[in-house]
Motif scaffolding. Structure first.
Motif, PDB file in Angstrom:
ATOM      1  N   ASN A 121       0.244  -1.073   0.000  1.00 26.26           N
ATOM      2  CA  ASN A 121      -0.137  -0.160   0.226  1.00 26.26           C
ATOM      3  C   ASN A 121       0.921   1.541   0.536  1.00 26.26           C
ATOM      4  O   ASN A 121       0.352   2.179  -0.075  1.00 26.26           O
ATOM      5  N   VAL A 122       2.382   1.122   0.820  1.00 27.76           N
ATOM      6  CA  VAL A 122       2.493   2.578   0.789  1.00 27.76           C
ATOM      7  C   VAL A 122       3.858   2.605  -0.770  1.00 27.76           C
ATOM      8  O   VAL A 122       3.288   4.035  -1.357  1.00 27.76           O
ATOM      9  N   TYR A 123       3.803   1.374  -1.259  1.00 27.04           N
ATOM     10  CA  TYR A 123       4.084   1.567  -2.890  1.00 27.04           C
ATOM     11  C   TYR A 123       3.298   2.496  -3.763  1.00 27.04           C
ATOM     12  O   TYR A 123       3.283   3.269  -4.226  1.00 27.04           O
ATOM     13  N   LEU A 124       1.952   1.772  -3.340  1.00 27.80           N
ATOM     14  CA  LEU A 124       0.614   2.546  -4.147  1.00 27.80           C
ATOM     15  C   LEU A 124       0.137   3.861  -3.974  1.00 27.80           C
ATOM     16  O   LEU A 124      -0.294   4.860  -4.855  1.00 27.80           O
ATOM     17  N   ARG A 149      -0.625  16.671 -16.935  1.00 26.58           N
ATOM     18  CA  ARG A 149      -1.550  16.805 -15.758  1.00 26.58           C
ATOM     19  C   ARG A 149      -3.187  16.268 -15.874  1.00 26.58           C
ATOM     20  O   ARG A 149      -4.094  15.759 -15.484  1.00 26.58           O
ATOM     21  N   ALA A 150      -3.198  16.565 -17.493  1.00 26.12           N
ATOM     22  CA  ALA A 150      -4.868  16.583 -17.480  1.00 26.12           C
ATOM     23  C   ALA A 150      -5.524  15.252 -17.889  1.00 26.12           C
ATOM     24  O   ALA A 150      -6.241  14.824 -17.649  1.00 26.12           O
ATOM     25  N   ARG A 151      -4.387  13.957 -17.879  1.00 22.97           N
ATOM     26  CA  ARG A 151      -4.271  12.653 -18.094  1.00 22.97           C
ATOM     27  C   ARG A 151      -4.104  12.397 -16.881  1.00 22.97           C
ATOM     28  O   ARG A 151      -5.435  11.485 -16.690  1.00 22.97           O
ATOM     29  N   MET A 152      -3.404  12.498 -15.085  1.00 19.96           N
ATOM     30  CA  MET A 152      -3.683  12.567 -14.406  1.00 19.96           C
ATOM     31  C   MET A 152      -4.942  13.276 -13.675  1.00 19.96           C
ATOM     32  O   MET A 152      -5.775  11.795 -12.977  1.00 19.96           O
ATOM     33  N   ALA A 153      -5.999  14.310 -14.396  1.00 20.84           N
ATOM     34  CA  ALA A 153      -7.051  14.572 -13.636  1.00 20.84           C
ATOM     35  C   ALA A 153      -8.343  13.266 -14.383  1.00 20.84           C
ATOM     36  O   ALA A 153      -8.584  13.086 -13.552  1.00 20.84           O
ATOM     37  N   SER A 154      -8.152  13.338 -15.073  1.00 23.44           N
ATOM     38  CA  SER A 154      -8.236  12.072 -15.791  1.00 23.44           C
ATOM     39  C   SER A 154      -8.371  10.943 -15.252  1.00 23.44           C
ATOM     40  O   SER A 154      -9.686  10.047 -14.869  1.00 23.44           O
ATOM     41  N   LEU A 155      -7.629  10.042 -14.485  1.00 23.66           N
ATOM     42  CA  LEU A 155      -7.148   9.197 -13.857  1.00 23.66           C
ATOM     43  C   LEU A 155      -7.747   9.274 -12.362  1.00 23.66           C
ATOM     44  O   LEU A 155      -8.430   8.418 -11.767  1.00 23.66           O
ATOM     45  N   ARG A 156      -7.832  10.834 -12.159  1.00 25.46           N
ATOM     46  CA  ARG A 156      -8.665  10.622 -10.445  1.00 25.46           C
ATOM     47  C   ARG A 156      -9.574  10.898 -11.062  1.00 25.46           C
ATOM     48  O   ARG A 156     -10.489   9.997  -9.878  1.00 25.46           O
ATOM     49  N   ARG A 157     -10.221  11.470 -12.013  1.00 23.25           N
ATOM     50  CA  ARG A 157     -11.766  11.042 -11.400  1.00 23.25           C
ATOM     51  C   ARG A 157     -12.760  10.076 -12.458  1.00 23.25           C
ATOM     52  O   ARG A 157     -13.519   9.421 -11.421  1.00 23.25           O
ATOM     53  N   THR A 158     -11.525   8.872 -12.647  1.00 20.40           N
ATOM     54  CA  THR A 158     -11.954   7.223 -13.237  1.00 20.40           C
ATOM     55  C   THR A 158     -12.327   7.130 -11.716  1.00 20.40           C
ATOM     56  O   THR A 158     -12.625   5.687 -11.560  1.00 20.40           O
ATOM     57  N   LEU A 159     -10.537   6.900 -10.475  1.00 20.83           N
ATOM     58  CA  LEU A 159     -10.076   5.881  -9.494  1.00 20.83           C
ATOM     59  C   LEU A 159     -11.889   6.972  -8.295  1.00 20.83           C
ATOM     60  O   LEU A 159     -12.164   6.002  -7.699  1.00 20.83           O
ATOM     61  N   ASP A 160     -11.693   8.304  -8.704  1.00 17.47           N
ATOM     62  CA  ASP A 160     -13.158   8.111  -8.163  1.00 17.47           C
ATOM     63  C   ASP A 160     -14.216   7.401  -8.367  1.00 17.47           C
ATOM     64  O   ASP A 160     -15.327   7.113  -7.245  1.00 17.47           O
ATOM     65  N   ILE A 161     -14.715   7.405  -9.624  1.00 18.52           N
ATOM     66  CA  ILE A 161     -15.721   6.416  -9.721  1.00 18.52           C
ATOM     67  C   ILE A 161     -15.767   4.506  -9.711  1.00 18.52           C
ATOM     68  O   ILE A 161     -16.565   4.280  -9.141  1.00 18.52           O
ATOM     69  N   ASP A 176      -9.158   7.225   7.957  1.00 18.81           N
ATOM     70  CA  ASP A 176      -8.361   7.716   6.749  1.00 18.81           C
ATOM     71  C   ASP A 176      -7.745   6.012   6.539  1.00 18.81           C
ATOM     72  O   ASP A 176      -7.684   6.115   5.386  1.00 18.81           O
ATOM     73  N   ALA A 177      -7.555   4.793   7.371  1.00 17.57           N
ATOM     74  CA  ALA A 177      -6.608   3.969   6.662  1.00 17.57           C
ATOM     75  C   ALA A 177      -7.102   3.119   6.077  1.00 17.57           C
ATOM     76  O   ALA A 177      -6.799   2.102   4.767  1.00 17.57           O
ATOM     77  N   ASP A 178      -8.643   2.599   6.183  1.00 15.97           N
ATOM     78  CA  ASP A 178      -9.669   3.119   5.065  1.00 15.97           C
ATOM     79  C   ASP A 178      -9.841   3.247   3.923  1.00 15.97           C
ATOM     80  O   ASP A 178     -10.076   2.589   3.336  1.00 15.97           O
ATOM     81  N   ARG A 179      -9.866   4.450   3.740  1.00 14.24           N
ATOM     82  CA  ARG A 179     -10.293   4.958   2.430  1.00 14.24           C
ATOM     83  C   ARG A 179      -8.806   5.188   1.696  1.00 14.24           C
ATOM     84  O   ARG A 179      -9.147   4.622   0.468  1.00 14.24           O
ATOM     85  N   ARG A 200      -9.535   1.711   0.563  1.00 18.63           N
ATOM     86  CA  ARG A 200     -10.217   1.321  -1.191  1.00 18.63           C
ATOM     87  C   ARG A 200      -9.475   2.195  -2.200  1.00 18.63           C
ATOM     88  O   ARG A 200      -9.982   2.078  -3.121  1.00 18.63           O
ATOM     89  N   ARG A 201      -8.566   3.310  -1.716  1.00 16.59           N
ATOM     90  CA  ARG A 201      -8.304   4.101  -2.931  1.00 16.59           C
ATOM     91  C   ARG A 201      -7.274   3.083  -3.541  1.00 16.59           C
ATOM     92  O   ARG A 201      -7.336   3.825  -5.100  1.00 16.59           O
ATOM     93  N   CYS A 202      -6.597   2.499  -2.502  1.00 16.33           N
ATOM     94  CA  CYS A 202      -5.773   1.167  -3.129  1.00 16.33           C
ATOM     95  C   CYS A 202      -6.123   0.186  -4.169  1.00 16.33           C
ATOM     96  O   CYS A 202      -5.779  -0.406  -5.590  1.00 16.33           O
ATOM     97  N   ARG A 203      -7.138  -0.279  -3.954  1.00 13.87           N
ATOM     98  CA  ARG A 203      -7.608  -1.348  -4.398  1.00 13.87           C
ATOM     99  C   ARG A 203      -7.984  -1.255  -5.350  1.00 13.87           C
ATOM    100  O   ARG A 203      -8.628  -1.270  -6.698  1.00 13.87           O
ATOM    101  N   ALA A 204      -9.157   0.214  -5.595  1.00 15.62           N
ATOM    102  CA  ALA A 204      -9.541   0.916  -7.047  1.00 15.62           C
ATOM    103  C   ALA A 204      -8.529   1.507  -8.017  1.00 15.62           C
ATOM    104  O   ALA A 204      -8.553   0.920  -9.307  1.00 15.62           O
TER     105      ALA A 204
END
Length: 447
Positions: free
Chosen positions: A140-143, A172-184, A199-202, A205-209
């Protein structure tokens, strides 16, 4: 200097709503971006230090740290873009060094643009960490380091990164697209308790996404793509379209897996069906009780133990994959049922292969102490409501109420007991939400 002046001029123009000046300074910024120095700052540097790619002649040539195949992407023809993309796809995996975060960050930049091989290498790196005995915390630290330096970095939140068109030119726009996809893609908490939203659970879950999105980027559907649209933008668009389309959820049923046989009696709207199920058999385990001592001998190993129902899933997977009296592995089936019992208890069920539906006593017997039982399901009529996304407690409760409302209002059918509603989940835990199929169902009889 040109880039700095143009950028600040554009911000002044925007703040003062001087749109003529804004359009002029925008072209100034774009010109600066496409200059050699501007490209290094704005365009993702597809740099692969110590990386090799195959030339058309078959010889290998080292790519220097200043090699940027996509710095002229805006003025390149489609054939030139595809040529650069094909060169990257032929990268030798064994020569890509993963010694530090910088290499991983570069691979992530490539993965979200056009290089499906880069996503596969990142996944292989994570799998290798598991094989090397790295703990989940270390992985998880790596992710998290990749997330913080990429999509979750504040630099990907500037106003102009909201445009998907800018992703062709801007890292940065590509990273923003990745962030939005991760949010979904990020799953909701397994329950409404504070522990499941810490915080640990969030972070977990973010790493899993993140892993789920990487798997999607490495999928075969992108490998032979001729599109000049960055992969992450294509994935984001597909996610948004699929989330809006709930007219044919059955197409999300995994291919090649057996599922209980039924006849469709009638359909109400898009996603409510009345079905007549034929007999089938299941292996089941109670979910509310802790696993017995020594269960590691009977259960399959589960990577994400914090997921809801993980221990029950491990018990059933262990039985199905060969930890039974006959040491006989069986093929995987779908769905995974979660059925209510008396006193608010629940049990998880795997469908047995069809060869055991009529004679489940011929099925391999569970190991003593595993808690797994074999049960037969007789033919019955059920009202079923289909839905996509994650089957969180909040979402399931909402869908149960919808199903009860439909059955209550129906003129031909009524439920035996509208509290005995079964949840069915058809996809593996790492399937993206816009490809998931779930159902809630209740037994019904004719009025």
């Amino acid at each position: 200097i040109s880039r700095q002046i143009s950028y600040h001029s554009m911000m002044i123009a925007y703040n003062n709503r001087s749109y003529h000046l804004l359009s002029l300074t925008f072209f100034g910024v774009l010109f600066a971006c496409l200059s050699l120095d501007g490209a290094k700052a704005f365009i993702v540097p597809m740099t692969t230090t110590h990386h090799h790619y195959h030339q058309a002649s078959g010889e290998s040539s080292q790519v220097s740290s200043s090699f940027h195949p996509y710095t002229t992407i805006s003025s390149s023809s489609s054939s030139e873009i595809r040529s650069s993309k094909n060169a990257l796809e032929e990268v030798k995996e064994e020569e890509l060094l993963m010694d530090d975060n910088e290499s991983s960050n570069k691979l992530l930049m490539e993965a979200i643009q056009f290089n499906t091989t880069a996503a596969s290498i990142l996944l292989n790196t994570i799998n290798q960490m598991r094989e090397d005995g790295k703990s989940r915390e270390e992985i998880n630290v790596y992710l998290e380091s990749l997330l913080l330096s990429g999509p979750d970095n504040d630099s990907s939140r500037t106003f102009w990164t909201r445009s998907k068109r800018m992703a062709r030119f801007s890292k940065r726009a590509r990273m923003a697209s990745l962030r939005r996809t991760l949010d979904i893609t990020t799953p909701p908490p397994s329950s409404e308790s504070s522990e499941d939203n810490s915080d640990a659970d969030r972070s977990q879950r973010r790493c899993r996404a993140f892993l789920t999105v990487l798997r999607s980027l490495a999928d075969d559907e992108f490998k032979n793509s001729e599109s000049t649209v960055p992969l992450i933008v294509s994935l984001e668009k597909k996610a948004l379209l699929s989330l809006k389309d709930d007219t044919n959820l059955r197409k999300r049923l995994p291919e090649g897996l057996e599922t209980p046989d039924y006849d469709l009696i009638t359909k109400k709207g898009n996603n409510v069906e009345f079905r007549h199920y034929k007999p089938y058999s299941v292996c089941a385990v109670t979910m509310n009780k802790p696993r017995p001592i020594g269960s590691e001998k009977t259960d399959a190993k589960i990577v994400n133990k914090e997921m809801s129902g993980a221990s029950s899933f491990g018990a059933l997977a262990g039985y199905l994959f060969g930890k039974n009296e006959q040491k006989s592995p069986m093929k995987m089936t779908t769905p995974v049922f979660t059925s209510p019992l008396v006193d608010e208890e629940k049990q998880m069920e795997f469908v047995l292969p069809s060869e055991y539906w009529n004679e489940n006593e011929n099925a391999p017997q569970p190991l003593s102490g595993s808690g797994v039982t074999l049960q037969k399901r007789e033919s019955e009529d059920r009202a079923v409501l289909l839905f996509g996304g994650y089957a969180s407690k909040k979402e399931v409760d909402k869908r149960k109420k919808e199903l009860v409302t439909v059955v209550t209002k129906d003129s031909d059918w009524t439920s035996d007991d509208d509290t005995m509603i079964t949840l069915a989940q058809y996809n593996d835990p790492f399937t993206v939400p816009w490809r998931r199929l779930n159902e809630v169902s209740v037994k019904v009889v004719k009025k």
